[in-house]
Design a protein around this motif. Structure first.
Motif, PDB file in Angstrom:
ATOM      1  N   SER A   2       9.013   7.507  -0.607  1.00  0.00           N
ATOM      2  CA  SER A   2       9.719   7.084   0.598  1.00  0.00           C
ATOM      3  C   SER A   2       9.750   5.562   0.676  1.00  0.00           C
ATOM      4  CB  SER A   2       9.031   7.652   1.837  1.00  0.00           C
ATOM      5  OG  SER A   2       7.840   6.948   2.105  1.00  0.00           O
ATOM      6  N   ILE A   3      10.626   5.034   1.527  1.00  0.00           N
ATOM      7  CA  ILE A   3      10.749   3.586   1.669  1.00  0.00           C
ATOM      8  C   ILE A   3       9.465   2.998   2.252  1.00  0.00           C
ATOM      9  CG2 ILE A   3      11.873   3.647   3.932  1.00  0.00           C
ATOM     10  CD1 ILE A   3      12.652   1.178   1.073  1.00  0.00           C
ATOM     11  N   VAL A   4       8.820   3.694   3.204  1.00  0.00           N
ATOM     12  CA  VAL A   4       7.580   3.184   3.789  1.00  0.00           C
ATOM     13  C   VAL A   4       6.466   3.169   2.746  1.00  0.00           C
ATOM     14  CG1 VAL A   4       5.794   3.614   5.532  1.00  0.00           C
ATOM     15  CG2 VAL A   4       8.208   3.826   6.141  1.00  0.00           C
ATOM     16  N   LEU A   5       6.405   4.197   1.916  1.00  0.00           N
ATOM     17  CA  LEU A   5       5.407   4.224   0.853  1.00  0.00           C
ATOM     18  C   LEU A   5       5.663   3.109  -0.156  1.00  0.00           C
ATOM     19  CD1 LEU A   5       2.925   5.628  -0.247  1.00  0.00           C
ATOM     20  CD2 LEU A   5       4.421   7.248  -1.416  1.00  0.00           C
ATOM     21  N   SER A   6       6.918   2.881  -0.481  1.00  0.00           N
ATOM     22  CA  SER A   6       7.278   1.804  -1.387  1.00  0.00           C
ATOM     23  C   SER A   6       6.937   0.445  -0.778  1.00  0.00           C
ATOM     24  CB  SER A   6       8.756   1.884  -1.742  1.00  0.00           C
ATOM     25  OG  SER A   6       9.086   0.919  -2.697  1.00  0.00           O
ATOM     26  N   MET A   7       7.231   0.266   0.504  1.00  0.00           N
ATOM     27  CA  MET A   7       6.865  -0.971   1.202  1.00  0.00           C
ATOM     28  C   MET A   7       5.351  -1.167   1.170  1.00  0.00           C
ATOM     29  SD  MET A   7       9.137  -0.863   4.660  1.00  0.00           S
ATOM     30  CE  MET A   7      10.893  -1.162   4.688  1.00  0.00           C
ATOM     31  N   SER A   8       4.636  -0.086   1.421  1.00  0.00           N
ATOM     32  CA  SER A   8       3.176  -0.151   1.432  1.00  0.00           C
ATOM     33  C   SER A   8       2.617  -0.504   0.059  1.00  0.00           C
ATOM     34  CB  SER A   8       2.583   1.180   1.897  1.00  0.00           C
ATOM     35  OG  SER A   8       3.008   1.488   3.204  1.00  0.00           O
ATOM     36  N   ALA A   9       3.197   0.080  -0.983  1.00  0.00           N
ATOM     37  CA  ALA A   9       2.741  -0.221  -2.343  1.00  0.00           C
ATOM     38  C   ALA A   9       2.976  -1.688  -2.681  1.00  0.00           C
ATOM     39  CB  ALA A   9       3.443   0.684  -3.360  1.00  0.00           C
ATOM     40  N   PHE A  10       4.152  -2.201  -2.326  1.00  0.00           N
ATOM     41  CA  PHE A  10       4.438  -3.613  -2.564  1.00  0.00           C
ATOM     42  C   PHE A  10       3.466  -4.485  -1.781  1.00  0.00           C
ATOM     43  CE2 PHE A  10       6.338  -7.606  -1.248  1.00  0.00           C
ATOM     44  CZ  PHE A  10       6.682  -8.160  -2.471  1.00  0.00           C
ATOM     45  N   ALA A  11       3.293  -4.180  -0.487  1.00  0.00           N
ATOM     46  CA  ALA A  11       2.409  -4.981   0.360  1.00  0.00           C
ATOM     47  C   ALA A  11       0.970  -4.940  -0.147  1.00  0.00           C
ATOM     48  CB  ALA A  11       2.483  -4.487   1.806  1.00  0.00           C
ATOM     49  N   LEU A  12       0.521  -3.767  -0.587  1.00  0.00           N
ATOM     50  CA  LEU A  12      -0.842  -3.647  -1.096  1.00  0.00           C
ATOM     51  C   LEU A  12      -1.022  -4.467  -2.369  1.00  0.00           C
ATOM     52  CD1 LEU A  12      -3.672  -2.413  -1.000  1.00  0.00           C
ATOM     53  CD2 LEU A  12      -2.757  -0.473  -2.320  1.00  0.00           C
ATOM     54  N   ALA A  13      -0.107  -4.306  -3.301  1.00  0.00           N
ATOM     55  CA  ALA A  13      -0.238  -5.032  -4.564  1.00  0.00           C
ATOM     56  C   ALA A  13      -0.167  -6.540  -4.354  1.00  0.00           C
ATOM     57  CB  ALA A  13       0.840  -4.572  -5.541  1.00  0.00           C
ATOM     58  N   ALA A  14       0.710  -6.986  -3.461  1.00  0.00           N
ATOM     59  CA  ALA A  14       0.841  -8.426  -3.215  1.00  0.00           C
ATOM     60  C   ALA A  14      -0.308  -8.964  -2.371  1.00  0.00           C
ATOM     61  CB  ALA A  14       2.179  -8.715  -2.545  1.00  0.00           C
ATOM     62  N   SER A  15      -0.815  -8.167  -1.429  1.00  0.00           N
ATOM     63  CA  SER A  15      -1.852  -8.641  -0.512  1.00  0.00           C
ATOM     64  C   SER A  15      -3.253  -8.609  -1.099  1.00  0.00           C
ATOM     65  CB  SER A  15      -1.867  -7.798   0.772  1.00  0.00           C
ATOM     66  OG  SER A  15      -0.675  -7.924   1.473  1.00  0.00           O
ATOM     67  N   ILE A  16      -3.533  -7.605  -1.900  1.00  0.00           N
ATOM     68  CA  ILE A  16      -4.907  -7.439  -2.353  1.00  0.00           C
ATOM     69  C   ILE A  16      -5.172  -8.113  -3.701  1.00  0.00           C
ATOM     70  CG2 ILE A  16      -4.766  -5.246  -3.604  1.00  0.00           C
ATOM     71  CD1 ILE A  16      -7.286  -4.416  -1.863  1.00  0.00           C
ATOM     72  N   SER A  17      -4.117  -8.488  -4.402  1.00  0.00           N
ATOM     73  CA  SER A  17      -4.312  -9.152  -5.697  1.00  0.00           C
ATOM     74  C   SER A  17      -4.877 -10.559  -5.484  1.00  0.00           C
ATOM     75  CB  SER A  17      -2.989  -9.203  -6.473  1.00  0.00           C
ATOM     76  OG  SER A  17      -2.022  -9.908  -5.737  1.00  0.00           O
ATOM     77  N   ALA A 182      -0.704  -3.983 -11.184  1.00  0.00           N
ATOM     78  CA  ALA A 182       0.515  -4.140 -11.985  1.00  0.00           C
ATOM     79  C   ALA A 182       1.266  -2.808 -12.065  1.00  0.00           C
ATOM     80  CB  ALA A 182       0.175  -4.655 -13.381  1.00  0.00           C
ATOM     81  N   ALA A 183       0.541  -1.723 -12.229  1.00  0.00           N
ATOM     82  CA  ALA A 183       1.179  -0.405 -12.288  1.00  0.00           C
ATOM     83  C   ALA A 183       1.846  -0.064 -10.949  1.00  0.00           C
ATOM     84  CB  ALA A 183       0.151   0.658 -12.665  1.00  0.00           C
ATOM     85  N   LEU A 184       1.182  -0.381  -9.821  1.00  0.00           N
ATOM     86  CA  LEU A 184       1.782  -0.145  -8.506  1.00  0.00           C
ATOM     87  C   LEU A 184       3.064  -0.952  -8.329  1.00  0.00           C
ATOM     88  CD1 LEU A 184      -1.302  -0.133  -6.100  1.00  0.00           C
ATOM     89  CD2 LEU A 184       0.252   1.770  -6.546  1.00  0.00           C
ATOM     90  N   LEU A 185       3.035  -2.206  -8.736  1.00  0.00           N
ATOM     91  CA  LEU A 185       4.228  -3.043  -8.617  1.00  0.00           C
ATOM     92  C   LEU A 185       5.366  -2.529  -9.482  1.00  0.00           C
ATOM     93  CD1 LEU A 185       2.748  -6.655  -8.524  1.00  0.00           C
ATOM     94  CD2 LEU A 185       3.974  -5.486  -6.703  1.00  0.00           C
ATOM     95  N   THR A 186       5.055  -2.098 -10.688  1.00  0.00           N
ATOM     96  CA  THR A 186       6.089  -1.572 -11.583  1.00  0.00           C
ATOM     97  C   THR A 186       6.712  -0.308 -10.996  1.00  0.00           C
ATOM     98  OG1 THR A 186       4.964  -2.525 -13.494  1.00  0.00           O
ATOM     99  CG2 THR A 186       6.554  -0.763 -13.929  1.00  0.00           C
ATOM    100  N   GLY A 187       5.895   0.568 -10.432  1.00  0.00           N
ATOM    101  CA  GLY A 187       6.411   1.768  -9.781  1.00  0.00           C
ATOM    102  C   GLY A 187       7.314   1.427  -8.607  1.00  0.00           C
ATOM    103  N   CYS A 188       6.928   0.430  -7.846  1.00  0.00           N
ATOM    104  CA  CYS A 188       7.737  -0.031  -6.714  1.00  0.00           C
ATOM    105  C   CYS A 188       9.076  -0.563  -7.201  1.00  0.00           C
ATOM    106  CB  CYS A 188       6.961  -1.113  -5.969  1.00  0.00           C
ATOM    107  SG  CYS A 188       7.791  -1.778  -4.549  1.00  0.00           S
TER     108      CYS A 188
END
Length: 195
Positions: A2-17, A182-188
């Protein structure tokens, strides 16, 4: 996805890295404890989401004048997501040493985000990828998702600094973590290209 899950994955990968704000958060937790670190984390989260929403709303205005930019921003956002994934995948895991000094405040956290290139790039890439059409409800949705994820991610860095001081001494753990991000970002990015 879903778009919210995709947003969350992007936010998580960018925020926690690892990045400058997260390293200060980790250092603050290690040096001063969880409460001072959370003041900094709250300021950094508010500062970042203010930057994010202002860019998103400005992007909306700009796209009304130049609608062809929607596709360019979307592709640029996906390209940046893939670039971030590549950089994380090849990172050596060395974080460096934290600086000593007085505990950073709420204001320091908010200001640091406005000076942080990673925050600007993540804001532009995220808005380009998820709100390139300039729809205000999408801007606010992405900002809301990002606020929650950013606050939680940075709180993890504060907690890690407080309770796991030795974490900085293990580059192998950082490398594994970076590869998961990196895997989360690629999936996003794949989701965005296919949607």
């Amino acid at each position: 996805m879903s778009i919210v899950l995709s947003m969350s994955a992007f936010a998580l990968a960018a925020s926690i890295s690892p990045g400058p704000v997260n390293l200060v958060t980790l250092s603050t937790g290690a040096q001063f404890g969880l409460r001072p670190a959370m003041r900094y984390v709250t300021g950094a989260t508010v500062g970042f989401t203010l930057l994010l929403v202002l860019l998103g709303l400005g992007l909306y205005e700009l796209l009304e004048f130049w609608p062809f930019l929607t596709s360019a921003l979307r592709l640029g956002g996906v390209a940046f997501i893939l670039y971030m994934a590549w950089r994380l995948a090849v990172d050596d895991g060395a974080l460096g040493n934290a600086k000593t000094g007085a505990a950073p405040t709420f204001f320091h956290g908010a200001t640091m985000q406005w000076l942080n290139p990673k925050a600007w790039l993540a804001s532009v890439a995220g808005m380009g990828a998820f709100a390139a059409n300039g729809e205000p409800s999408r801007v606010w949705q992405f900002t809301g998702v990002y606020f929650v994820v950013c606050l939680g991610s940075m709180a993890c860095w504060a907690y890690a600094g407080t309770f796991m001081r030795g974490y900085l001494d293990h580059p192998a753990r950082v490398r594994l973590f970076n590869r998961v991000m990196a895997a989360l970002l690629t999936g996003c990015a794949i989701y965005l290209l296919l949607s």
